[in-house]
Design a protein around this motif. Structure first.
Motif, short mmCIF file in Angstrom:
data_model
loop_
_atom_site.label_atom_id
_atom_site.label_comp_id
_atom_site.label_asym_id
_atom_site.label_seq_id
_atom_site.Cartn_x
_atom_site.Cartn_y
_atom_site.Cartn_z
N SER A 5 51.31 37.14 12.63
CA SER A 5 50.36 36.05 12.43
C SER A 5 51.05 34.70 12.27
O SER A 5 50.38 33.67 12.21
CB SER A 5 49.50 36.32 11.20
OG SER A 5 48.79 37.52 11.37
N VAL A 6 52.38 34.70 12.17
CA VAL A 6 53.14 33.45 12.14
C VAL A 6 53.52 33.12 13.57
O VAL A 6 54.24 33.87 14.22
CB VAL A 6 54.39 33.55 11.25
CG1 VAL A 6 55.19 32.26 11.30
CG2 VAL A 6 54.00 33.87 9.81
N THR A 22 64.43 31.05 16.54
CA THR A 22 64.92 32.29 17.15
C THR A 22 65.36 33.27 16.07
O THR A 22 65.09 34.48 16.16
CB THR A 22 66.08 31.97 18.12
OG1 THR A 22 65.61 31.04 19.11
CG2 THR A 22 66.62 33.22 18.79
N GLU A 23 66.02 32.75 15.04
CA GLU A 23 66.42 33.60 13.92
C GLU A 23 65.21 34.18 13.20
O GLU A 23 65.21 35.36 12.83
CB GLU A 23 67.31 32.81 12.95
CG GLU A 23 68.67 32.46 13.51
CD GLU A 23 69.49 33.70 13.83
OE1 GLU A 23 69.64 34.57 12.95
OE2 GLU A 23 69.96 33.80 14.98
N TRP A 24 64.19 33.36 12.99
CA TRP A 24 62.98 33.85 12.32
C TRP A 24 62.29 34.92 13.15
O TRP A 24 61.78 35.90 12.61
CB TRP A 24 62.03 32.70 12.03
CG TRP A 24 62.49 31.79 10.94
CD1 TRP A 24 63.70 31.79 10.29
CD2 TRP A 24 61.74 30.72 10.36
NE1 TRP A 24 63.74 30.78 9.36
CE2 TRP A 24 62.55 30.11 9.38
CE3 TRP A 24 60.47 30.22 10.58
CZ2 TRP A 24 62.12 29.02 8.62
CZ3 TRP A 24 60.04 29.13 9.83
CH2 TRP A 24 60.86 28.54 8.85
N ALA A 165 69.37 30.93 9.74
CA ALA A 165 67.98 31.34 9.49
C ALA A 165 67.23 30.33 8.62
O ALA A 165 66.07 30.54 8.31
CB ALA A 165 67.94 32.72 8.85
N TRP A 166 67.89 29.25 8.22
CA TRP A 166 67.29 28.14 7.47
C TRP A 166 66.38 28.62 6.32
O TRP A 166 65.16 28.52 6.38
CB TRP A 166 66.54 27.22 8.41
CG TRP A 166 66.16 25.90 7.83
CD1 TRP A 166 66.83 25.16 6.91
CD2 TRP A 166 64.97 25.15 8.13
NE1 TRP A 166 66.16 23.99 6.63
CE2 TRP A 166 65.00 23.96 7.37
CE3 TRP A 166 63.88 25.36 8.96
CZ2 TRP A 166 64.01 22.99 7.41
CZ3 TRP A 166 62.90 24.40 9.01
CH2 TRP A 166 62.96 23.23 8.24
N PRO A 167 66.98 29.14 5.25
CA PRO A 167 66.19 29.65 4.14
C PRO A 167 65.28 28.61 3.48
O PRO A 167 64.20 28.95 3.00
CB PRO A 167 67.23 30.18 3.15
CG PRO A 167 68.56 29.75 3.65
CD PRO A 167 68.42 29.33 5.07
N GLN A 168 65.69 27.34 3.49
CA GLN A 168 64.83 26.29 2.91
C GLN A 168 63.52 26.15 3.70
O GLN A 168 62.45 25.98 3.13
CB GLN A 168 65.56 24.94 2.86
CG GLN A 168 66.79 24.93 1.99
CD GLN A 168 68.05 25.42 2.71
OE1 GLN A 168 68.01 25.90 3.85
NE2 GLN A 168 69.18 25.30 2.04
N GLY A 169 63.63 26.23 5.02
CA GLY A 169 62.43 26.18 5.85
C GLY A 169 61.55 27.41 5.65
O GLY A 169 60.32 27.31 5.60
N GLN A 170 62.19 28.56 5.51
CA GLN A 170 61.44 29.79 5.25
C GLN A 170 60.69 29.69 3.93
O GLN A 170 59.54 30.12 3.83
CB GLN A 170 62.40 30.99 5.24
CG GLN A 170 61.74 32.32 5.02
CD GLN A 170 60.86 32.77 6.17
OE1 GLN A 170 60.99 32.32 7.29
NE2 GLN A 170 59.93 33.65 5.88
#
Length: 190
Positions: A5-6, A22-24, A165-170
């Motif tokens: 759903s994302v 791409t990582e997500w 994977a940019w954890p801050q964005g996650q």
């Protein structure tokens, strides 16, 4: 919420290896919205594709957009009948397609839709983004009714930024998924 759903909305030329989108997709199973032509993006085609994916989604979705994908979200939101299916949008490093240098590279995307988005949104801007100044990102956030997050000096917040994977964005995305966020934002705006 189901990971499918994302919806990941890359920008011009797609998001390649090393890009946080791409990582997500790889790590979390999020769904990339595939466009017909990543190199010569047509606003009408990209809008129709997003409309199709959201309309066909079995439940609510969250949008995670980068660069031209942010401009797509604003344009789509101004024309869709399916905005009610969107729980929120993470808008990262919007590309300022109204700038003369970008307008010649990416034709047909100006003007940028500047109405308030009908769903909660967070916009992450960078102080050294070559495609959108932080001031312009702030103005877009204000027009769209999005919360502005200062990403610091992250360039275009893409693979070259070295975010992995940019954890801050996650974490920002997970805040959009949190129950009750919409009601809190409505109270703040009311």
């Amino acid at each position: 919420m189901n990971p499918s759903s994302v919806l990941l909305l890359p920008g011009w030329q797609n998001s390649g290896p090393g890009h946080w989108q791409t990582e997500w997709e790889r790590l979390h199973g999020y769904q990339r919205v595939q466009q017909h032509d990543w190199m010569r993006p047509l606003r009408g085609d990209w809008t129709a594709r997003l409309e199709e994916v959201v309309a066909d989604a079995p439940g609510p979705v969250v949008l995670a957009a980068h660069s031209l994908g942010c401009i797509l979200v604003a344009w789509w939101a101004a024309h869709t009948h399916h905005a009610h299916k969107v729980r929120g949008a993470l808008l990262v490093a919007p590309g300022d397609v109204e700038r003369p240098d970008l307008a010649t590279q990416i034709r047909g995307w100006a003007p940028i839709a500047l109405q308030a988005l009908p769903f909660p949104a967070v916009l992450v801007g960078s102080h050294n983004d070559p495609y959108c100044s932080f001031e312009r990102a702030g103005a877009l956030a204000a027009d769209w009714g999005a919360r502005l997050v200062d990403g610091g000096a992250l360039g275009h917040i893409n693979a070259e930024s070295g975010l992995g994977a940019w954890p801050q964005g996650q974490a920002l995305l997970l805040q959009l998924l949190a129950p009750g966020l919409e009601q809190e934002q409505q109270k703040e705006q009311g």
